[in-house]
Design a protein around this motif. Structure first.
Motif, PDB file in Angstrom:
ATOM      1  N   ASP A  90       0.825  -1.202   0.000  1.00  7.73           N
ATOM      2  CA  ASP A  90       0.000   0.000   0.000  1.00  7.73           C
ATOM      3  C   ASP A  90       0.864   1.259   0.000  1.00  7.73           C
ATOM      4  OD1 ASP A  90      -2.607   1.557   0.639  1.00  7.73           O
ATOM      5  OD2 ASP A  90      -1.263   2.099   2.279  1.00  7.73           O
ATOM      6  N   HIS A  91       1.942   1.252   0.768  1.00 16.48           N
ATOM      7  CA  HIS A  91       2.830   2.419   0.823  1.00 16.48           C
ATOM      8  C   HIS A  91       3.405   2.719  -0.557  1.00 16.48           C
ATOM      9  CE1 HIS A  91       6.333   4.909   1.957  1.00 16.48           C
ATOM     10  NE2 HIS A  91       5.619   5.234   3.026  1.00 16.48           N
ATOM     11  N   GLY A  92       3.853   1.671  -1.245  1.00 18.90           N
ATOM     12  CA  GLY A  92       4.402   1.875  -2.580  1.00 18.90           C
ATOM     13  C   GLY A  92       3.364   2.375  -3.564  1.00 18.90           C
ATOM     14  N   ARG A  93       2.157   1.823  -3.494  1.00 19.29           N
ATOM     15  CA  ARG A  93       1.089   2.279  -4.391  1.00 19.29           C
ATOM     16  C   ARG A  93       0.738   3.739  -4.127  1.00 19.29           C
ATOM     17  NH1 ARG A  93       0.436  -1.354  -8.633  1.00 19.29           N
ATOM     18  NH2 ARG A  93       0.007  -3.456  -7.854  1.00 19.29           N
ATOM     19  N   ARG A  94       0.700   4.118  -2.857  1.00 22.25           N
ATOM     20  CA  ARG A  94       0.396   5.521  -2.531  1.00 22.25           C
ATOM     21  C   ARG A  94       1.509   6.440  -3.018  1.00 22.25           C
ATOM     22  NH1 ARG A  94       0.375   6.747   2.675  1.00 22.25           N
ATOM     23  NH2 ARG A  94       0.955   4.741   3.575  1.00 22.25           N
ATOM     24  N   ALA A  95       2.740   5.966  -2.937  1.00 24.65           N
ATOM     25  CA  ALA A  95       3.858   6.766  -3.453  1.00 24.65           C
ATOM     26  C   ALA A  95       3.722   6.991  -4.955  1.00 24.65           C
ATOM     27  CB  ALA A  95       5.179   6.073  -3.131  1.00 24.65           C
ATOM     28  N   ARG A  96       3.422   5.926  -5.684  1.00 23.81           N
ATOM     29  CA  ARG A  96       3.272   6.060  -7.129  1.00 23.81           C
ATOM     30  C   ARG A  96       2.096   6.974  -7.475  1.00 23.81           C
ATOM     31  NH1 ARG A  96       5.433   6.583 -10.202  1.00 23.81           N
ATOM     32  NH2 ARG A  96       4.751   5.334 -11.973  1.00 23.81           N
ATOM     33  N   ARG A  97       1.006   6.858  -6.731  1.00 20.12           N
ATOM     34  CA  ARG A  97      -0.158   7.706  -6.989  1.00 20.12           C
ATOM     35  C   ARG A  97       0.180   9.180  -6.772  1.00 20.12           C
ATOM     36  NH1 ARG A  97      -5.428   5.818  -3.958  1.00 20.12           N
ATOM     37  NH2 ARG A  97      -5.092   4.067  -5.381  1.00 20.12           N
ATOM     38  N   ALA A  98       1.113   9.437  -5.855  1.00 21.12           N
ATOM     39  CA  ALA A  98       1.525  10.812  -5.574  1.00 21.12           C
ATOM     40  C   ALA A  98       2.589  11.309  -6.553  1.00 21.12           C
ATOM     41  CB  ALA A  98       2.061  10.910  -4.147  1.00 21.12           C
ATOM     42  N   GLY A  99       2.914  10.494  -7.562  1.00 23.17           N
ATOM     43  CA  GLY A  99       3.890  10.908  -8.561  1.00 23.17           C
ATOM     44  C   GLY A  99       5.327  10.607  -8.203  1.00 23.17           C
ATOM     45  N   VAL A 100       5.546   9.772  -7.166  1.00 24.08           N
ATOM     46  CA  VAL A 100       6.887   9.420  -6.724  1.00 24.08           C
ATOM     47  C   VAL A 100       7.402   8.240  -7.559  1.00 24.08           C
ATOM     48  CG1 VAL A 100       8.250   8.516  -4.788  1.00 24.08           C
ATOM     49  CG2 VAL A 100       6.466  10.236  -4.384  1.00 24.08           C
ATOM     50  N   ALA A 101       8.601   8.346  -8.069  1.00 18.32           N
ATOM     51  CA  ALA A 101       9.227   7.231  -8.775  1.00 18.32           C
ATOM     52  C   ALA A 101       9.660   6.177  -7.765  1.00 18.32           C
ATOM     53  CB  ALA A 101      10.433   7.717  -9.573  1.00 18.32           C
ATOM     54  N   VAL A 102       9.554   4.903  -8.135  1.00 21.20           N
ATOM     55  CA  VAL A 102      10.006   3.798  -7.294  1.00 21.20           C
ATOM     56  C   VAL A 102      10.979   2.962  -8.108  1.00 21.20           C
ATOM     57  CG1 VAL A 102       9.343   1.814  -5.905  1.00 21.20           C
ATOM     58  CG2 VAL A 102       7.803   3.782  -6.049  1.00 21.20           C
ATOM     59  N   LEU A 103      12.205   2.818  -7.601  1.00 21.42           N
ATOM     60  CA  LEU A 103      13.282   2.169  -8.338  1.00 21.42           C
ATOM     61  C   LEU A 103      13.884   1.044  -7.524  1.00 21.42           C
ATOM     62  CD1 LEU A 103      15.147   5.424  -9.469  1.00 21.42           C
ATOM     63  CD2 LEU A 103      13.505   4.110 -10.824  1.00 21.42           C
ATOM     64  N   VAL A 104      14.222  -0.051  -8.199  1.00 20.57           N
ATOM     65  CA  VAL A 104      15.012  -1.115  -7.584  1.00 20.57           C
ATOM     66  C   VAL A 104      16.467  -0.852  -7.925  1.00 20.57           C
ATOM     67  CG1 VAL A 104      15.455  -3.596  -7.484  1.00 20.57           C
ATOM     68  CG2 VAL A 104      13.121  -2.761  -7.799  1.00 20.57           C
ATOM     69  N   ALA A 105      17.313  -0.709  -6.915  1.00 19.15           N
ATOM     70  CA  ALA A 105      18.732  -0.412  -7.125  1.00 19.15           C
ATOM     71  C   ALA A 105      19.425  -1.573  -7.843  1.00 19.15           C
ATOM     72  CB  ALA A 105      19.412  -0.146  -5.791  1.00 19.15           C
ATOM     73  N   PRO A 106      20.493  -1.293  -8.586  1.00 16.54           N
ATOM     74  CA  PRO A 106      21.219  -2.367  -9.271  1.00 16.54           C
ATOM     75  C   PRO A 106      21.799  -3.382  -8.274  1.00 16.54           C
ATOM     76  CG  PRO A 106      21.880  -0.213 -10.088  1.00 16.54           C
ATOM     77  CD  PRO A 106      21.049   0.038  -8.868  1.00 16.54           C
ATOM     78  N   GLY A 107      21.815  -4.634  -8.686  1.00 15.84           N
ATOM     79  CA  GLY A 107      22.387  -5.681  -7.852  1.00 15.84           C
ATOM     80  C   GLY A 107      21.510  -5.995  -6.654  1.00 15.84           C
ATOM     81  N   HIS A 108      21.998  -6.903  -5.826  1.00 17.96           N
ATOM     82  CA  HIS A 108      21.293  -7.257  -4.596  1.00 17.96           C
ATOM     83  C   HIS A 108      21.864  -6.464  -3.427  1.00 17.96           C
ATOM     84  CE1 HIS A 108      20.161 -10.835  -7.007  1.00 17.96           C
ATOM     85  NE2 HIS A 108      19.040 -10.739  -6.299  1.00 17.96           N
ATOM     86  N   ALA A 109      20.987  -5.994  -2.562  1.00 16.73           N
ATOM     87  CA  ALA A 109      21.415  -5.225  -1.393  1.00 16.73           C
ATOM     88  C   ALA A 109      21.873  -6.124  -0.258  1.00 16.73           C
ATOM     89  CB  ALA A 109      20.289  -4.325  -0.908  1.00 16.73           C
ATOM     90  N   GLY A 110      21.358  -7.355  -0.203  1.00 19.61           N
ATOM     91  CA  GLY A 110      21.705  -8.227   0.904  1.00 19.61           C
ATOM     92  C   GLY A 110      21.141  -9.614   0.707  1.00 19.61           C
ATOM     93  N   GLU A 111      21.294 -10.403   1.766  1.00 19.79           N
ATOM     94  CA  GLU A 111      20.884 -11.799   1.734  1.00 19.79           C
ATOM     95  C   GLU A 111      20.047 -12.113   2.964  1.00 19.79           C
ATOM     96  OE1 GLU A 111      23.690 -14.805   0.147  1.00 19.79           O
ATOM     97  OE2 GLU A 111      23.548 -15.686   2.166  1.00 19.79           O
TER      98      GLU A 111
END
Length: 295
Positions: A205-226
């Motif tokens: 829901d947080h991500g959907r609300r961010a997108r609705r507000a015009g906020v870009a959502v990006l997955v950073a390159p590579g893996h952040a952790g395990e």
């Protein structure tokens, strides 16, 4: 890259070893820009294995708040966010990383206590954020011990998992809340996870609300952790269980409790909400029935 102050939001419940592992990995981050400060706000939901005491002993600068076991993960994250904004509580940065006033943070980092960050995770997240500007959420993908991506950004109504790119960020529609960097400018628009939701739907829901507000959502390159856990419990997908048990599990608070799932569908998937509301329960019943027939 500008200097930043990270307010790290964590929750824990009876995961002493993995929480300490997550904090050690956070403490070992390399390549951060000069002037970076980092404060950790951990909310423990009624652990009986000594998690709060162990964290206070080994990482005395971490702010630890203990609440009852009835507090959901989503609510605990909201409390950690409130603590990061209050500037109180006597906590602060991990040892070895300069501290700063809690109210002065430039970014929040949601960090699941089951994730060990790789040494370059934070600098990669921050560089991705810096390149995108202050109006983007950056998600860190997490892999398991076999190298498979298990948490990341999500796309579409079906919440398809997004594989991280090698060199460039990938766009997505929402995210699993395991490793998420939220700049202050985004927080001021989107706020905390909604208290309507208790667990993972609060992330979505947080991500959907961010997108609705015009906020870009990006997955950073590579893996952040395990993930430091073993394989997740199969839950409603466990082979051989009956329809009644499968439905009991899928409607539990750990999967898709109907009232919260309906609130999510109604908010983000109209006019498909009625269909999407019933579809996971119908699929679960059909899968369990077919499993029994094949068995």
């Amino acid at each position: 890259m500008h200097s930043v102050h990270l307010a790290v939001l964590m929750t824990s419940h009876d995961h002493r070893a993995r929480t300490l592992s997550a904090l050690r990995a956070l403490e070992g981050q390399l390549g951060l820009p000069a002037g970076t400060t980092l404060g950790v706000h951990l909310v423990d939901t009624g652990s009986t294995d000594g998690t709060p005491e162990a964290v206070r002993l080994r990482h005395p600068a971490v702010e630890v708040m203990s609440v009852g076991p009835d507090v959901s993960r989503n609510q605990a994250l909201r409390i950690a966010s409130r603590n990061s904004r209050s500037g109180g509580g006597g906590g602060g940065p991990l040892s070895g990383v300069p501290g700063g006033p809690s109210h002065a943070w430039t970014h929040q980092l949601w960090l699941d206590d089951g994730v060990e960050l790789f040494r370059d995770a934070l600098v990669t997240l921050l560089r991705t954020s810096d390149a995108a500007g202050s109006g983007a959420v950056v998600v860190g993908a997490v892999r398991n011990a076999y190298g498979d991506t298990v948490y990341s950004g999500r796309r579409g109504r079906s919440l398809t998992l997004v594989e991280p790119g090698t060199h460039r960020p990938e766009h997505c529609d929402t995210y699993d809340g395991r490793v998420v960097l939220v700049p202050r400018a985004v927080y001021d628009v989107v706020g905390d996870p909604d208290k309507v939701f208790r667990h993972r739907m609060g992330d979505y829901d947080h991500g959907r609300r961010a997108r609705r507000a015009g906020v870009a959502v990006l997955v950073a390159p590579g893996h952040a952790g395990e993930c430091v856990d073993g394989p997740a419990a199969p839950g409603s997908r466990e082979p051989g269980i009956g329809v009644r048990e499968a439905l009991r599990r899928v409607t539990s608070v750990r999967e898709l409790p109907p009232r919260q799932w309906w609130a999510y569908c109604l908010r983000h998937t109209w006019p498909w909400a009625p269909y999407l509301m019933v579809s996971p329960y119908a699929r679960t019943a059909a899968r369990a029935t077919l499993g029994r027939l094949r068995g």
